[in-house]
Design a protein around this motif. Structure first.
Motif, short mmCIF file in Angstrom:
data_model
loop_
_atom_site.label_atom_id
_atom_site.label_comp_id
_atom_site.label_asym_id
_atom_site.label_seq_id
_atom_site.Cartn_x
_atom_site.Cartn_y
_atom_site.Cartn_z
N GLY A 133 4.74 68.37 73.16
CA GLY A 133 4.16 67.37 74.05
C GLY A 133 4.73 65.98 73.90
O GLY A 133 4.28 65.05 74.58
N LEU A 134 5.75 65.81 73.05
CA LEU A 134 6.37 64.50 72.85
C LEU A 134 7.78 64.51 73.43
O LEU A 134 8.55 65.45 73.24
N ARG A 135 8.11 63.44 74.13
CA ARG A 135 9.44 63.30 74.73
C ARG A 135 10.43 62.92 73.62
O ARG A 135 10.28 61.88 72.97
N VAL A 136 11.44 63.72 73.38
CA VAL A 136 12.38 63.49 72.28
C VAL A 136 13.41 62.45 72.70
O VAL A 136 14.13 62.61 73.69
N MET A 137 13.47 61.36 71.92
CA MET A 137 14.37 60.24 72.20
C MET A 137 15.26 59.99 70.99
O MET A 137 14.94 60.38 69.87
N ALA A 186 16.93 52.71 78.17
CA ALA A 186 16.90 51.28 77.87
C ALA A 186 18.15 50.95 77.06
O ALA A 186 18.66 51.79 76.33
N ALA A 187 18.64 49.72 77.21
CA ALA A 187 19.86 49.34 76.51
C ALA A 187 19.90 47.83 76.32
O ALA A 187 19.16 47.09 76.96
N GLY A 206 9.06 46.77 74.10
CA GLY A 206 8.73 46.89 75.52
C GLY A 206 9.12 48.21 76.15
O GLY A 206 8.83 48.43 77.33
N LYS A 207 9.77 49.09 75.38
CA LYS A 207 10.31 50.32 75.96
C LYS A 207 9.70 51.60 75.40
O LYS A 207 9.77 52.65 76.05
N LEU A 208 9.15 51.56 74.20
CA LEU A 208 8.57 52.77 73.62
C LEU A 208 7.16 53.00 74.14
O LEU A 208 6.40 52.06 74.39
N THR A 209 6.80 54.28 74.31
CA THR A 209 5.48 54.65 74.79
C THR A 209 4.90 55.73 73.87
O THR A 209 5.64 56.41 73.15
N PRO A 210 3.58 55.91 73.88
CA PRO A 210 2.95 56.86 72.96
C PRO A 210 3.37 58.31 73.13
O PRO A 210 3.13 59.12 72.23
N THR A 232 3.80 50.39 68.95
CA THR A 232 3.85 50.84 70.34
C THR A 232 3.08 52.15 70.55
O THR A 232 2.85 52.55 71.69
N GLY A 233 2.74 52.82 69.46
CA GLY A 233 2.08 54.13 69.57
C GLY A 233 3.04 55.30 69.57
O GLY A 233 2.61 56.46 69.56
N ALA A 234 4.35 55.01 69.61
CA ALA A 234 5.34 56.09 69.61
C ALA A 234 5.38 56.77 68.25
O ALA A 234 5.06 56.17 67.22
N LYS A 235 5.79 58.03 68.24
CA LYS A 235 6.01 58.77 66.99
C LYS A 235 7.45 58.58 66.58
O LYS A 235 8.37 58.54 67.42
N LEU A 236 7.68 58.48 65.28
CA LEU A 236 9.01 58.20 64.76
C LEU A 236 9.41 59.24 63.73
O LEU A 236 8.57 59.73 62.97
#
Length: 400
Positions: A133-137, A186-187, A206-210, A232-236
């Motif tokens: 359920g997490l978008r891999v970045m 984003a860049a 400003g670019k990471l989301t949960p 930001t709530g994103a997972k790392l």
């Protein structure tokens, strides 16, 4: 036999002829007009190369690195001949006229377009793009050679070399990439001496989301950047250097353990830290008996949500971003090793145009793959570029 160049009809505005479908599907004319108005760069009078035309032209430069500037302009214009009833010809513009038009446009228009356009592409459940359920970045940086001009050298600077300095100044490019689609979402662009960690501290909040799981190499970890990204709530899941002390506070069932990191620069010694989970593993090389040691830190503290073995396997998706940089440097730049532009402003403009063109290609590839339940990684980027370059003169404003 000598051939003469076609000319435009007197009443035909070249801005109305530029609509190569792949580029227009990403940057519609209405969006370009809006950004031009916001930045005060809209054409104030009738010109041979009005601002909207130059925007598409700059994007098209990324597709025809091997072609002369005038030829790129001709090909882009021919893409919209149908709007002129098939009677429109190419615009005759000298290199100096093209350069002046690009200078009038500046870099900020392309920058703002990129901020509005670049985004994640994968819908929930899209093949190859998600983990639980997490978008891999992936987050990483690279450097691009720019023309060896005095202005570029003063602004961007040279990297060091074994003997003095390198042959060309370099611009530093930082990218946040969606691994499943290779889309840059984003860049940022900066001089060579700017650190990737400093650039990331400006870009990520400003670019990471949960719904994201961000992978990064060991050069990025630092307490302040980690704190900004966590907020930001994103997972790392970031690799860290072996010199960082991470004492075991609690061993977990999957072999990972909990630890706490602190700000080493905290002079007040308040010792306010972050609890992290550490995953350590060895990666064996089948060709040689050597083993590489990896140590990941993550803010996913419960191993049920992301078991250690799965995170270890997932981390190597980070290398997808290296493929993206290869697409910039090799497949889009053809035999050219240096960006064309001779001033810092136009270098930045060219790089934003390159990012927009790359996004357009990657969006098209994803749209082709998903209806067939394919991972876009299975499609050839080189082939996609060739198809677009073959079809672009016939492509109208309708997205393919």
């Amino acid at each position: 036999m000598a051939r003469t160049r076609k000319t435009l009809a007197a009443q035909v505005d070249v801005a109305h002829l530029i609509s190569a479908g792949v580029l227009a599907s990403v940057c519609p004319r209405a969006l370009i007009e809006e950004v031009l108005s916001e930045t005060g760069r809209a054409s104030q009078r009738e010109r041979l190369l009005p601002a909207p035309a130059v925007v598409y032209y700059v994007m098209a430069l990324a597709l025809w690195r091997e072609a002369p500037l005038e030829e790129v302009l001709r090909v882009v214009c021919e893409g919209l001949q149908w709007l002129g009833g098939g009677r429109a010809g190419a615009v005759q513009a000298s290199k100096s006229a093209i350069s002046q038009a690009r200078t009038r446009l500046g870099a900020e228009v392309l920058h703002r377009l990129a901020q509005r356009v670049l985004r994640p592409l994968a819908q929930p459940g899209a093949p190859g793009a998600w983990y639980r359920g997490l978008r891999v970045m992936a987050l990483d940086g690279s450097c691009m050679d720019v023309a060896d001009e005095a202005a570029n050298a003063d602004y961007f600077g040279y990297p060091g070399a074994a003997r003095g300095q390198s042959a060309f100044p370099q611009a530093r490019l930082l990218g946040l990439v969606e691994c499943g689609t290779h889309a840059v979402v984003a860049a940022d662009i900066a001089p060579y001496h700017q650190s990737e960690r400093a650039m990331a501290s400006q870009l990520l909040p400003g670019k990471l989301t949960p719904d994201m799981l961000v992978l990064a190499d060991r050069g990025f970890y630092g307490f302040k950047l980690w704190s900004l990204a966590c907020a930001t709530g994103a997972k790392l899941a970031w690799r860290v250097r072996s010199t960082i002390k991470l004492p075991i506070e609690k061993t977990l069932p999957d072999g990972s353990y909990l630890s706490t990191v602190f700000d080493s620069e905290d002079r007040q010694r308040e010792r306010v830290g972050h609890t992290i989970r550490v995953v350590e593993y060895l990666l064996s090389n089948s060709a040689t008996p050597t083993q590489d040691s990896y140590r990941l830190v993550t803010n996913i503290l419960d191993p049920v949500d992301a078991p250690a073995l799965e995170l270890a396997a997932l981390y190597h998706e980070r290398w997808e971003i290296e493929s993206v940089f290869a697409e910039f440097k090799t497949h889009l730049r053809s035999n050219s090793t240096v960006l064309r532009s001779k001033t810092p402003e136009l270098v930045r403009q060219e790089l934003w145009g390159l990012l927009l063109a790359h996004f357009a290609i990657r969006q098209l590839m994803a749209q082709a793959a998903w209806p067939r339940s394919l991972d876009p990684d299975r499609l050839s980027f080189t082939h996609a570029v060739r198809v677009i370059k073959r079809k672009m003169p016939q492509a109208a404003a309708i997205p393919p």
